[in-house]
Scaffold this motif. Sequence first.
Motif, PDB file in Angstrom:
ATOM      1  N   SER A   1       0.809  -1.214   0.000  1.00 18.40           N
ATOM      2  CA  SER A   1       0.000   0.000   0.000  1.00 18.40           C
ATOM      3  C   SER A   1       0.839   1.259   0.000  1.00 18.40           C
ATOM      4  N   GLY A   2       2.153   1.086   0.080  1.00 20.43           N
ATOM      5  CA  GLY A   2       3.021   2.247   0.082  1.00 20.43           C
ATOM      6  C   GLY A   2       3.366   2.735   1.464  1.00 20.43           C
ATOM      7  N   ILE A   3       2.749   2.146   2.509  1.00 22.28           N
ATOM      8  CA  ILE A   3       3.067   2.535   3.873  1.00 22.28           C
ATOM      9  C   ILE A   3       4.108   1.572   4.402  1.00 22.28           C
ATOM     10  N   PRO A   4       5.315   2.051   4.702  1.00 20.50           N
ATOM     11  CA  PRO A   4       6.378   1.119   5.110  1.00 20.50           C
ATOM     12  C   PRO A   4       6.188   0.626   6.527  1.00 20.50           C
ATOM     13  N   ALA A   5       6.555  -0.632   6.722  1.00 17.80           N
ATOM     14  CA  ALA A   5       6.577  -1.154   8.083  1.00 17.80           C
ATOM     15  C   ALA A   5       7.654  -0.440   8.884  1.00 17.80           C
ATOM     16  N   SER A   6       8.768  -0.108   8.243  1.00 19.86           N
ATOM     17  CA  SER A   6       9.770   0.787   8.795  1.00 19.86           C
ATOM     18  C   SER A   6       9.695   2.054   7.964  1.00 19.86           C
ATOM     19  N   PRO A   7       9.887   3.247   8.547  1.00 19.97           N
ATOM     20  CA  PRO A   7       9.579   4.459   7.818  1.00 19.97           C
ATOM     21  C   PRO A   7      10.543   4.806   6.709  1.00 19.97           C
ATOM     22  N   ILE A   8      11.580   4.030   6.437  1.00 18.06           N
ATOM     23  CA  ILE A   8      12.567   4.397   5.432  1.00 18.06           C
ATOM     24  C   ILE A   8      12.483   3.434   4.255  1.00 18.06           C
ATOM     25  N   THR A   9      12.401   3.990   3.064  1.00 16.05           N
ATOM     26  CA  THR A   9      12.369   3.199   1.844  1.00 16.05           C
ATOM     27  C   THR A   9      13.495   3.675   0.942  1.00 16.05           C
ATOM     28  N   ALA A  10      14.317   2.778   0.448  1.00 14.31           N
ATOM     29  CA  ALA A  10      15.401   3.144  -0.459  1.00 14.31           C
ATOM     30  C   ALA A  10      14.898   3.058  -1.887  1.00 14.31           C
ATOM     31  N   VAL A  11      15.097   4.125  -2.660  1.00  7.70           N
ATOM     32  CA  VAL A  11      14.714   4.157  -4.069  1.00  7.70           C
ATOM     33  C   VAL A  11      15.991   4.128  -4.880  1.00  7.70           C
TER      34      VAL A  11
ATOM     35  N   ILE B   1      17.794   8.116  -4.002  1.00  7.15           N
ATOM     36  CA  ILE B   1      17.227   8.821  -2.864  1.00  7.15           C
ATOM     37  C   ILE B   1      16.745   7.814  -1.825  1.00  7.15           C
ATOM     38  N   ASN B   2      16.561   8.290  -0.611  1.00 12.16           N
ATOM     39  CA  ASN B   2      15.843   7.565   0.435  1.00 12.16           C
ATOM     40  C   ASN B   2      14.593   8.356   0.763  1.00 12.16           C
ATOM     41  N   THR B   3      13.431   7.701   0.797  1.00  7.37           N
ATOM     42  CA  THR B   3      12.196   8.391   1.144  1.00  7.37           C
ATOM     43  C   THR B   3      11.708   7.916   2.498  1.00  7.37           C
ATOM     44  N   GLU B   4      11.175   8.852   3.280  1.00 12.89           N
ATOM     45  CA  GLU B   4      10.569   8.572   4.570  1.00 12.89           C
ATOM     46  C   GLU B   4       9.149   9.120   4.543  1.00 12.89           C
TER      47      GLU B   4
ATOM     48  N   SER C   1      29.138  12.060  -4.095  1.00  7.60           N
ATOM     49  CA  SER C   1      28.030  12.882  -3.643  1.00  7.60           C
ATOM     50  C   SER C   1      27.180  12.102  -2.661  1.00  7.60           C
ATOM     51  N   LYS C   2      26.259  12.793  -1.974  1.00  8.14           N
ATOM     52  CA  LYS C   2      25.437  12.163  -0.956  1.00  8.14           C
ATOM     53  C   LYS C   2      24.156  11.618  -1.567  1.00  8.14           C
ATOM     54  N   MET C   3      23.518  10.668  -0.887  1.00 12.23           N
ATOM     55  CA  MET C   3      22.210  10.170  -1.276  1.00 12.23           C
ATOM     56  C   MET C   3      21.175  10.927  -0.451  1.00 12.23           C
ATOM     57  N   PRO C   4      20.405  11.832  -1.073  1.00 10.21           N
ATOM     58  CA  PRO C   4      19.484  12.666  -0.288  1.00 10.21           C
ATOM     59  C   PRO C   4      18.342  11.852   0.304  1.00 10.21           C
ATOM     60  N   ARG C   5      17.891  12.287   1.494  1.00  4.64           N
ATOM     61  CA  ARG C   5      16.754  11.681   2.180  1.00  4.64           C
ATOM     62  C   ARG C   5      15.591  12.667   2.139  1.00  4.64           C
ATOM     63  N   ILE C   6      14.466  12.222   1.623  1.00  2.00           N
ATOM     64  CA  ILE C   6      13.300  13.079   1.423  1.00  2.00           C
ATOM     65  C   ILE C   6      12.164  12.588   2.302  1.00  2.00           C
ATOM     66  N   LEU C   7      11.613  13.477   3.119  1.00  2.00           N
ATOM     67  CA  LEU C   7      10.488  13.169   3.994  1.00  2.00           C
ATOM     68  C   LEU C   7       9.197  13.660   3.342  1.00  2.00           C
ATOM     69  N   ILE C   8       8.230  12.752   3.155  1.00  2.10           N
ATOM     70  CA  ILE C   8       6.939  13.082   2.558  1.00  2.10           C
ATOM     71  C   ILE C   8       5.901  13.072   3.671  1.00  2.10           C
TER      72      ILE C   8
ATOM     73  N   HIS D   1      16.549  14.372  10.586  1.00  2.43           N
ATOM     74  CA  HIS D   1      17.136  15.468   9.812  1.00  2.43           C
ATOM     75  C   HIS D   1      17.204  15.154   8.317  1.00  2.43           C
ATOM     76  N   PRO D   2      16.061  15.073   7.622  1.00  4.50           N
ATOM     77  CA  PRO D   2      16.084  14.789   6.184  1.00  4.50           C
ATOM     78  C   PRO D   2      16.691  15.948   5.402  1.00  4.50           C
ATOM     79  N   ASP D   3      17.006  15.696   4.131  1.00  3.42           N
ATOM     80  CA  ASP D   3      17.583  16.737   3.287  1.00  3.42           C
ATOM     81  C   ASP D   3      16.510  17.595   2.624  1.00  3.42           C
ATOM     82  N   LEU D   4      15.280  17.085   2.528  1.00  2.00           N
ATOM     83  CA  LEU D   4      14.181  17.829   1.903  1.00  2.00           C
ATOM     84  C   LEU D   4      12.877  17.309   2.484  1.00  2.00           C
ATOM     85  N   ILE D   5      11.906  18.212   2.679  1.00  3.43           N
ATOM     86  CA  ILE D   5      10.588  17.831   3.180  1.00  3.43           C
ATOM     87  C   ILE D   5       9.539  18.257   2.169  1.00  3.43           C
ATOM     88  N   ILE D   6       8.703  17.307   1.735  1.00  3.08           N
ATOM     89  CA  ILE D   6       7.556  17.611   0.874  1.00  3.08           C
ATOM     90  C   ILE D   6       6.328  17.533   1.778  1.00  3.08           C
ATOM     91  N   LEU D   7       5.625  18.653   1.928  1.00  4.51           N
ATOM     92  CA  LEU D   7       4.673  18.832   3.013  1.00  4.51           C
ATOM     93  C   LEU D   7       3.296  19.205   2.477  1.00  4.51           C
TER      94      LEU D   7
END
Length: 817
Positions: free
Chosen positions: A657-667, A717-720, A688-695, A736-742
């Motif tokens: 369903s797209g909801i992770p059992a753990s909040p981090i998903t590697a893309v 990227i890593n999505t949370e 370079s770094k792998m950015p972490r994006i919080l949705i 401390h994610p690198d970007l937040i989509i809110l």
Amino acid sequence: MAEKKDQHLIQAGGLSVDEIKNAIVKSSSENKSLIESVLADDRVSEEGLADSLAAYARFPRVNLATANIDPEAVKLLPQDIARKYFCIPIRTEGRHMLVAMANPTDYRAMQEVEFKIGRTLKVLVCTRTEILDAIAKFYEPENSLKAFTDGLDDATDLMIIAGDGNTGAEIDLSDGRSQAELPPVIKVVNLIIQDAINQRATDIHVEPTLNDVQVRARIDGVLRQLMQLPKWLGTPISSRMKVLAKLDIAERRLPQDGRIKVQRESKSYDLRVSTLPTLFGEKIVLRILSSGTELPTLEQVNLDPADLKILMRSLNQPQGLILVTGPTGSGKSTTLYASLGYRKSAEVNIVTVEDQVEYQMQGINQVQVNVKAGLTFASCLRSILRQDPDVILIGEMRDLETTEISFHAAMTGHMVLSTLHANSAIATINRLLDLGVDPVLISSSITLIIAQRLLRKLCQECKKPYDPPPGMLERLGVVPDGTQYFQAGGCQRCGETGFSGRMAVHEMLTVNNTVRELIVRKASEYEIQAAMRAQGMTFLLERGMDKARAGLTAISELFRVLQLDEQEAFSAQKQERCPSCKATVEAEYALCPNCLTSLKTLCGRCNQHLKLDWKMCPYCKAPVTDEMTDPARLLPAADLSGVTDTTSAEPVHVTTSGIPASPITAVRRPAASLRTDAPSANGDTAPSKMPRILIVDDDAAIRLVVAKSLEQLPFDINTELASNGTQGVEMASKNHPDLIILDVMMPGMDGFAVCEKLRSQVETAFIPIMMLTANPSEEGRIRGYMVGTDDYVSKPFNVAELNARVTRLLRRAYGIS
């Protein structure tokens, strides 16, 4: 061939050679800049244009967000010229100046910039937006920082004071107005220090990386991330700290050391500042030291009652040498100063010589080593002996000369205290012998050797029962006896770490006649260890196991802090007694030398050593019989050479369903499309770094759509995922994610409240935020920008536009593309 290669490179950026030539001619005829003429075509992006111009002009391409821009170099070029020609200096290289330009084909601009700077140019190519961002950050840093720091509360409880080394006066530098002392920079530095003190940190690390500046604090002996700052903020932050520490801010090529004095809530702290030039800029470490008013007494050092009596008895001797050993950060200086506090009185003359003076204590004479001026440990110690001292503290025994003077002082009527780096109390003797000290001098001078370590204490609110896996206790030399052990949990009180505070464990080696005899004949560590165990000495691992059995610490802490390889051998030797005569024997013995009882599982045919679980001898292929494995023939401690630690991290799963059992998903991207290297300011590449994006969205379908859309980004990227505003704030503060989509419209805490909350915390104030809304009114857009959002996207969104905006924010903040 070269022409075809250039054609290919330019086309990869989006423009051909002919298109660039036509654009140059057209811009000249229309009296427009080349950048404006080309970008008028919606099919051309800024990045594509920069790539094409770099290939066409044969200049290196650079990401300004990851470049180490020198503020002193920027000052050489007036702001109006930088804005006119879209260029900015990066740094000087000999007689040349490294300059980033948006249009490397504008030779008139190059001539004027060369004339103003007075140096030959080395040109790098970047986008116009990057140039404008850099101009705003370096020519008008107060305005750029103000947008991030407006929501932050001032550190009202903190006053930073810099001492004048000539007069001893104290001056407040909080009203400075240079780039290093702008109010927003002052606010950020003060909040970093205040936050670290609030969390009981011992060190603050400000570490520039390729894409950002990481701020970490050492809390309870372990580094934790405090915040992540934009790359361009690294220079003002480091300059501010260097100004406070009275260091040369223009010197960035050599390490420097200084001090800052801080006062908070009527308590004083000394910050020992150390700078170190690294690949991506200056790293700064601040060691936080409490003033003498907070120094613990001997009763507060966590000594066992028996050990406390031993130490007090040694301190009350008229002469002798007390050594405290252990690694850096194990509390050696704290123990020594607690000992000085015990001896301090009007009748006792106490002198210390240290590098650096970590604690300032009234009533004693403290000397700071100054090697440049010739004031070394040895020379200072000779002078101290002529000052009629009763007690002498030497910060560290580093060389033979200092060590021998200290030993002679201990023999001639002085009490000497010092530290030495050694793995254990018994290993200290061999360390002194390695330095070249005479064994007779060691045996006649030393009164007591203390080995010390600091273990983190389990948080009593969230600790959980723990059953050690098979083999773990055996590795520690402990026979399982049904004792209930505990492990770290995690709660708000302990910062989700499961630990709160630290406690000391000690190992006391009293130098008695038995030890003196062993030292004089240079006995091995094992002989001294066996002799002291027979006399009842308790070792570090045993102290640690006592704390673990009492539920005060976790077994994992013993593996982290203690040197298990040596301790495992010592612990195993403690259990190795003959099952018949109970005599102590060495681990490698196959037979008891006293009663000839077999101590190992041996093959009946070839007499080779066998492991317990073997069914057949691998040497002669003989079957293993029950007689060979008779417990009467074996030691109580099992052979653990084949035991491995089976603990491992739990796997992370994502539901359909797209909801992770753990909040981090590697893309992940296919290997062919990955960009793992980013160009540096000199054209080289660095990882370079792998950015972490919080949705953050209350609609699970939207979270899934956004996450799937981000899979089309051209980098890893890593999505949370967070399902509401409150959870989003908690995850952002913790990870401390690198970007937040809110999302804007959410029940409880809406997007505006989330953004305002994040901008009010120094740990999250600089994280880029993109808002999503289904009601893109002008009023809502203005409100979003007022509370601190960086971008505003309407729902439903175009995937390509969303990814372009995400890429733009990541590139501007971290140089990721």
